[in-house]
Design a protein around this motif. Structure first.
Motif, PDB file in Angstrom:
ATOM      1  N   LYS A   1     -49.633  -3.583  22.616  1.00 43.79           N
ATOM      2  CA  LYS A   1     -50.060  -3.443  21.226  1.00 43.79           C
ATOM      3  C   LYS A   1     -51.546  -3.118  21.127  1.00 43.79           C
ATOM      4  N   PHE A   2     -52.166  -2.803  22.268  1.00 46.92           N
ATOM      5  CA  PHE A   2     -53.611  -2.600  22.287  1.00 46.92           C
ATOM      6  C   PHE A   2     -54.007  -1.436  21.384  1.00 46.92           C
ATOM      7  N   GLY A   3     -53.161  -0.398  21.359  1.00 50.31           N
ATOM      8  CA  GLY A   3     -53.437   0.738  20.483  1.00 50.31           C
ATOM      9  C   GLY A   3     -53.491   0.300  19.026  1.00 50.31           C
ATOM     10  N   PHE A   4     -52.542  -0.572  18.659  1.00 49.44           N
ATOM     11  CA  PHE A   4     -52.498  -1.102  17.296  1.00 49.44           C
ATOM     12  C   PHE A   4     -53.759  -1.926  17.003  1.00 49.44           C
ATOM     13  N   VAL A   5     -54.150  -2.744  17.972  1.00 50.80           N
ATOM     14  CA  VAL A   5     -55.343  -3.571  17.790  1.00 50.80           C
ATOM     15  C   VAL A   5     -56.565  -2.687  17.537  1.00 50.80           C
ATOM     16  N   GLN A   6     -56.707  -1.640  18.343  1.00 53.25           N
ATOM     17  CA  GLN A   6     -57.858  -0.751  18.198  1.00 53.25           C
ATOM     18  C   GLN A   6     -57.914  -0.142  16.798  1.00 53.25           C
ATOM     19  N   GLU A   7     -56.754   0.254  16.292  1.00 50.12           N
ATOM     20  CA  GLU A   7     -56.718   0.945  15.009  1.00 50.12           C
ATOM     21  C   GLU A   7     -56.875  -0.015  13.824  1.00 50.12           C
ATOM     22  N   ASN A   8     -56.264  -1.189  13.930  1.00 51.68           N
ATOM     23  CA  ASN A   8     -56.025  -1.963  12.707  1.00 51.68           C
ATOM     24  C   ASN A   8     -56.627  -3.363  12.646  1.00 51.68           C
ATOM     25  N   LEU A   9     -57.082  -3.903  13.754  1.00 52.40           N
ATOM     26  CA  LEU A   9     -57.543  -5.298  13.690  1.00 52.40           C
ATOM     27  C   LEU A   9     -59.058  -5.390  13.850  1.00 52.40           C
ATOM     28  N   PRO A  10     -59.675  -6.256  13.039  1.00 50.34           N
ATOM     29  CA  PRO A  10     -61.135  -6.366  13.046  1.00 50.34           C
ATOM     30  C   PRO A  10     -61.642  -7.276  14.161  1.00 50.34           C
ATOM     31  N   TYR A  11     -61.347  -6.903  15.392  1.00 53.04           N
ATOM     32  CA  TYR A  11     -61.799  -7.734  16.518  1.00 53.04           C
ATOM     33  C   TYR A  11     -63.315  -7.606  16.674  1.00 53.04           C
ATOM     34  N   VAL A  12     -63.893  -8.619  17.299  1.00 54.70           N
ATOM     35  CA  VAL A  12     -65.328  -8.566  17.585  1.00 54.70           C
ATOM     36  C   VAL A  12     -65.476  -8.308  19.084  1.00 54.70           C
TER      37      VAL A  12
ATOM     38  N   GLY B   1     -54.330   6.670  19.105  1.00 52.25           N
ATOM     39  CA  GLY B   1     -54.130   7.107  17.725  1.00 52.25           C
ATOM     40  C   GLY B   1     -53.126   6.279  16.960  1.00 52.25           C
ATOM     41  N   GLU B   2     -53.014   6.632  15.685  1.00 50.38           N
ATOM     42  CA  GLU B   2     -52.161   5.888  14.764  1.00 50.38           C
ATOM     43  C   GLU B   2     -50.697   5.917  15.168  1.00 50.38           C
ATOM     44  N   SER B   3     -50.247   7.043  15.737  1.00 50.88           N
ATOM     45  CA  SER B   3     -48.834   7.179  16.069  1.00 50.88           C
ATOM     46  C   SER B   3     -48.567   6.900  17.544  1.00 50.88           C
TER      47      SER B   3
ATOM     48  N   GLN C   1     -42.334  16.415  21.646  1.00 46.43           N
ATOM     49  CA  GLN C   1     -42.345  15.612  20.415  1.00 46.43           C
ATOM     50  C   GLN C   1     -43.495  14.613  20.429  1.00 46.43           C
ATOM     51  N   MET C   2     -43.734  14.028  21.604  1.00 51.53           N
ATOM     52  CA  MET C   2     -44.814  13.033  21.693  1.00 51.53           C
ATOM     53  C   MET C   2     -46.168  13.691  21.456  1.00 51.53           C
ATOM     54  N   ARG C   3     -46.347  14.898  21.984  1.00 50.72           N
ATOM     55  CA  ARG C   3     -47.638  15.588  21.795  1.00 50.72           C
ATOM     56  C   ARG C   3     -47.905  15.805  20.314  1.00 50.72           C
ATOM     57  N   GLU C   4     -46.834  16.119  19.572  1.00 53.03           N
ATOM     58  CA  GLU C   4     -47.029  16.318  18.140  1.00 53.03           C
ATOM     59  C   GLU C   4     -47.506  15.026  17.473  1.00 53.03           C
ATOM     60  N   LEU C   5     -46.920  13.901  17.914  1.00 50.70           N
ATOM     61  CA  LEU C   5     -47.320  12.615  17.327  1.00 50.70           C
ATOM     62  C   LEU C   5     -48.743  12.237  17.735  1.00 50.70           C
ATOM     63  N   LEU C   6     -49.119  12.608  18.952  1.00 49.56           N
ATOM     64  CA  LEU C   6     -50.411  12.155  19.473  1.00 49.56           C
ATOM     65  C   LEU C   6     -51.559  13.033  19.013  1.00 49.56           C
ATOM     66  N   GLU C   7     -51.239  14.211  18.453  1.00 49.43           N
ATOM     67  CA  GLU C   7     -52.300  15.073  17.943  1.00 49.43           C
ATOM     68  C   GLU C   7     -53.099  14.344  16.880  1.00 49.43           C
ATOM     69  N   PRO C   8     -54.424  14.417  16.981  1.00 48.34           N
ATOM     70  CA  PRO C   8     -55.214  13.704  15.988  1.00 48.34           C
ATOM     71  C   PRO C   8     -55.071  14.321  14.589  1.00 48.34           C
TER      72      PRO C   8
END
Lengths: 436, 286, 270
Positions: free
Chosen positions: A106-117, A394-396, A429-436
């Motif tokens: 879930k590290f990707g999710f943490v990077q995008e969405n959680l206010p870690y210090v 990224g988000e996806s 398909q994954m490349r399409e999702l990973l495109e910024p």
């Protein structure tokens, strides 16, 4: 205080953009001057669970509190699959836990969405580097994002091969010298299948966390999931070769075409010769197979002509405190959990990896433990070749990861899909999702 | 019941409207607004994207399959959620006698089993290697089935396991509906020497119609959420999306809406889509 | 009914009962199997043991979580039935402008996916300072009463007019008619609705997980998760705990369903 009447409609409104825009405003309970009692909220997926995970975590907390009488730990247990969402909800409400144990998947999710210090801000200057010294570099670097250390490697596991020594003996094999390459695994599985049991199951097709095994296999076949430039390499020959091996096992009848949970059930029932999965299962399997059969372990098998290069699964510790005194206390706690003593308890009580190599032979720490129970050793030996777990950015990213597991790994491994075209389609398909 | 025009009926509706307004439609409105933004409520301010999230949802791999599976489950589960419980409830009611309490309790058992545990029990039964289904199926001349890794059997398995839980729920509703049938009506019919079938067709089923409408509505609306829990334990949407539905897609998209705009957009689409289906259904059954 | 038909009907029902009960019975059997033979298809592979029950009771404060869940579910069931009864009465008794809209608004709540509402609910309850309290657990669940409203409206619409007319002629007020005539006559339906709401709330997982913090308010579904650990699932204790938390429900239901049964024994149809 606002009255209830104004609070309710107000709440409905703020649920929308207002909350989003104004961010966190809920006060932290209790300010804290130095020397005063301070409470740290700790959210963990091991805490409170039945068996070794819960007991080990309680022991860590007790030991820390005994050492730091002015810091009290307020623990909460949340299942691993929900802990990132739970922290997210609390953060949105303005009151995240001080320290949380969140899976690397879930590290990707943490990077995008959680206010870690980042730990550079949590730890006093100089202390962070001193603490990381002595850890396996690949483990210490696991939680690095944008040049900062977002998460501290904590409850970490790596692929291992569980072996049913009884089935090995029946098939005329020696569990003390288990297969070390996939070619040898095939031979052993063939011999076991001939006795009427099931051969081998590689736990790579599970939905949520098994992608670390997919990565470990690709790494071990000389490839990477992501290249240095961040490009996806799922359709290149190392990945195709690694997954073809998985598919061939099933096609040739050496691997039962079943899901993760069923495979673990089969292994516990004593009907499966080899189970390649995470070392995290060791504690549970040791308990559940006690009296059923003799359980042995081995390292991740290698591909011919390549060295094994496993990656890790498990979780890191993330700090969310915004108050300086709480950050200081959180740092003390994280330091303790990932200290020599912390990893001694994590390894000997729960079965997570001791991420500090010096502990392994030291009689003051894990020396005696490993002399008695060597089942974690094969994987400890492969820690030197550890590769960092790669996060799909990224988000996806998480969606791309699940796409890889559901649409490529599982069909190739369990339903006989042709590896090369399947990987080509899914990679596209994954490349399409990973495109910024 | 005759409807009145005098007096002030609004008071009766206030608690319900207040409750749904505050805890359902208010939040839903917020979700609808948020579905037009790129947001996460934590680390960055929301950013306007218009219909971008909706476009993203339609472009999601597997979205089409999840949609058709949702419709498929609705149809496939109907025999277990409407026909079987209706038959069982009527038969038990007509039989009467000492076994009634027994049937009522046993048929309701699956509803009482914690959802996670119920699905797990089925997981064991369906495990191809433990092979518990092999012998009964062998008697029917069907070979061993890979329940959870083949597309069609996996879909069937999810339907049956969901249906197993729903059966008891519908059964108790039909049973309750039967209790409101007036004894005098039945007695009068019996005096006419009406046969069992005629009794059923001309009296019992028409009187059960209000409840049947409710159960059909429940099937359409709840087939998605019911199957969701089963999918989560048994197949996680696999093989290759073959058992996924829109609720599972939503769960995967974000688990909770504020992990992203696309999940909010999907929430709005599910609500509106089902709203249209139910509106048509109500119109048809009125 | 003829004898042969009756016997055939019983046979069919027994088969259905066996099929329905099989997974449940198996959970019970599994809960008393020693770990070593847990996966043996033969239920009598070894002498039964109560070890798993001991383990489950040690790990999970069973009484506590059952009580917590019972309080939450009872509050939601009573609340929903009360709200839905009033609403259904308002919708059927009065030819109110917009009543079709009001009805659609009430049952439309069933269309909104729960996953979409969990987080807004969390934010609301947290602003109200009700996290980790029974009030916080119960309030957001009161509005998911679409099924209750729908059932009661259907049944009230089919309610015999003569009874109400008679009461009206006798000068009874609307409120009196609701509480003295409609509610008592619909008791079997109200009981059934309450049972269903109770059970659905009992089985709720996501909201209690987020809204509570630790065991003090933990509910059954959240509590059972402690056996599914990162070190694998402890099947034996999980099955034992599942039996322990389901048993009071089964017993309670066996008693309560008599109310439904009694109602028509009184009406002479039994």
């Amino acid at each position: 205080m606002r009255s209830y009447r104004t609070t309710v409609p107000g709440t409905v409104l703020v649920v929308g953009l207002v909350v989003a825009a104004c961010g966190s405003d809920a006060g932290n309970d209790g300010s804290s001057a130095a020397g005063e009692q301070i409470t740290i909220a700790f959210e963990s997926y091991n805490y409170g669970t039945d068996g070794v995970g819960g007991e080990g975590t309680q022991q860590l907390i007790d030991a820390f509190e005994a050492e730091h009488p002015n810091i009290r730990i307020d623990p909460t247990g949340t299942p691993a699959g929900e802990i990132h969402s739970s922290v997210h909800a609390q953060a949105a409400a303005g009151d995240p836990p001080d320290v949380a144990q969140i899976g690397w998947s879930k590290f990707g999710f943490v990077q995008e969405n959680l206010p870690y210090v980042p730990f550079e801000q949590v730890a006093p200057a100089g202390e962070l580097q001193a603490h990381l010294d002595g850890m396996y570099p690949a483990a210490a670097e696991l939680g690095r994002h944008d040049g900062e250390l977002a998460g501290m490697a904590y409850s970490v596991s790596t692929p291992t091969m569980f072996v049913n020594a009884d089935l090995f003996a029946q098939a005329g094999l020696d569990a003390q010298s288990p297969p070390t390459t996939w070619a040898e695994v095939r031979d052993a599985a063939r011999a076991i299948v001939d006795t009427g049991a099931q051969g081998v199951y590689v736990d790579a097709a599970g939905e949520a966390k098994s992608d670390f095994l997919t990565q470990s296999l690709i790494n071990s076949n000389g490839g990477r999931l992501l290249g240095d430039d961040g490009s996806l390499q799922l359709d290149q020959s190392p990945a195709v070769g690694a997954l073809s091996m998985l598919g061939d096992l099933s096609v040739d009848g050496l691997q039962p075409p079943v899901g993760e949970a069923e495979a673990i059930a089969m292994f516990e029932a004593g009907r499966l010769g080899m189970l390649v999965s995470s070392t995290a299962l060791l504690g549970g399997l040791a308990a559940s197979t006690d009296g059923v059969f003799d359980l042995e372990t081995a390292g991740l098998p290698a591909f011919d002509g390549h060295d094994v290069a496993p990656t890790v699964s498990g979780a890191g510790l993330f700090v969310f405190s915004d108050d300086e005194a709480e950050q200081q206390a959180a740092w003390e706690f994280v330091q303790f959990l990932t200290s020599a003593r912390g990893f001694t308890i994590l390894a000997s009580e729960i079965g997570y990896l001791p991420l500090r190599p010096a502990l392994i032979d030291d009689p003051e720490y894990l020396g005696d433990f490993f002399a008695e129970d060597d089942r974690l050793l094969p994987t400890v030996e492969q820690l030197d070749s550890l590769r960092p777990y790669q996060v799909l950015p990224g988000e996806s990213g998480q969606q791309a990861l699940e796409l890889m597991q559901d649409q490529a790994v599982a069909p190739i491994m369990l339903s006989g899909a042709d590896p090369e075209p399947t990987l080509a389609t899914v990679a596209e398909q994954m490349r399409e999702l990973l495109e910024p | 019941m005759t409807a009145l025009t005098r007096a002030r009926p609004v008071a009766y509706l206030v608690p319900a409207l207040l409750a749904v307004g505050l805890t359902v439609y208010g939040p839903l409105l917020a979700v609808a607004v948020l579905s037009l933004f790129d947001f996460n409520l934590t680390t960055r301010p929301p950013e306007w994207t218009g219909l971008g999230n909706y476009r993203e949802i339609f472009a999601t791999p597997g979205a089409g399959q999840a949609f058709w599976n949702t419709v498929g489950y609705m149809v496939a589960i109907t025999p277990l959620s409407v026909l079987a419980p209706l038959t069982a409830a009527v038969v038990v009611w007509r039989l009467g006698g000492r076994l009634v309490a027994f049937y009522r309790t046993v048929f309701f058992l699956p509803v009482l089993v914690p959802p996670a545990v119920g699905a797990v029990m089925w997981e064991w039964i369906l495990n191809p290697v433990l092979g518990i289904t092999d012998e009964p199926l062998g008697l029917l001349g069907i070979g061993p089935v890979d329940w959870l890794t083949d597309r069609v059997p996996a879909f069937a398995a999810v339907t049956v396991v969901s249906g197993w839980k729903v059966f008891g729920l519908s059964f108790i509703l039909f049973t309750a509906g039967l209790t409101t049938i007036d004894a005098d009506v039945m007695d009068a019919a019996r005096l006419d020497r009406a046969g069992e079938w005629r009794l059923l067709r001309h009296i019992v089923l028409p009187l059960l119609r209000p409840m049947t409408t409710v159960v059909v509505f429940a099937t359409v609306v709840f087939a998605g959420p019911w199957t969701f829990g089963v999918i989560d334990v048994l197949t996680q949407g696999g093989p290759a999306g073959g058992t996924s539905n829109v609720y599972y897609l939503l769960y995967q998209q974000a688990f909770s809406f504020f992990s992203g705009g696309p999940a909010a957009a999907l929430s709005v689409l599910i609500t509106v889509g089902f709203g249209a289906v139910v509106a048509l259904q109500l119109r048809a059954t009125r | 009914m003829r004898r042969v038909t009756r016997a055939a009907a019983h046979l069919m029902l027994m088969l259905v009962a066996a099929a329905v009960a099989f997974p449940v019975l198996w959970a019970v059997v599994t809960s008393v199997k020693p770990t070593a033979v847990l996966y043996d298809a033969n239920p009598f592979a070894a002498a039964p043991t109560l070890d798993h029950y001991r383990g489950a009771l040690e790990a999970l404060p069973v009484v506590r979580v059952v009580l917590n869940t019972a309080i939450m579910s009872a509050a939601v069931a009573v609340g929903q039935v009360a709200i839905a009864t009033l609403a259904a009465y308002g919708l059927t008794r009065y030819r109110l402008r917009g009543r079709r809209v009001a009805f659609a608004v009430l049952i439309g709540t069933a269309l909104v996916p729960q996953q979409a509402l969990v987080v807004p609910h969390y934010l609301m309850v947290s602003r109200l300072g009700l996290l980790d309290s029974f009030a916080g657990l119960v309030l957001p669940q009161l509005a998911s009463s679409a099924l209750a409203v729908f059932i009661l409206r259907q049944q009230m619409a089919a309610f015999p007019d003569e009874l109400i007319e008679a009461a009206t002629l006798a000068g009874a007020s609307d409120r009196l008619i609701l509480f003295r005539i409609v509610v008592p006559n619909l008791r079997p339906i109200l009981t059934a609705v309450a049972i269903i709401v109770f059970i659905q709330t009992w089985n709720e997982y996501l909201w209690p997980l987020l809204a509570t913090d630790g065991v003090s308010r933990a509910t059954v579904q959240v509590g059972l998760r402690i056996f599914e650990t990162e070190q694998g699932t402890a099947w034996g204790p999980l099955m034992a705990a599942a039996v322990l938390v389901a048993a009071p429900l089964v017993v309670a239901y066996a008693f309560v369903q008599r109310r439904v049964t009694d109602a028509f024994i009184r009406s002479g149809l039994g």
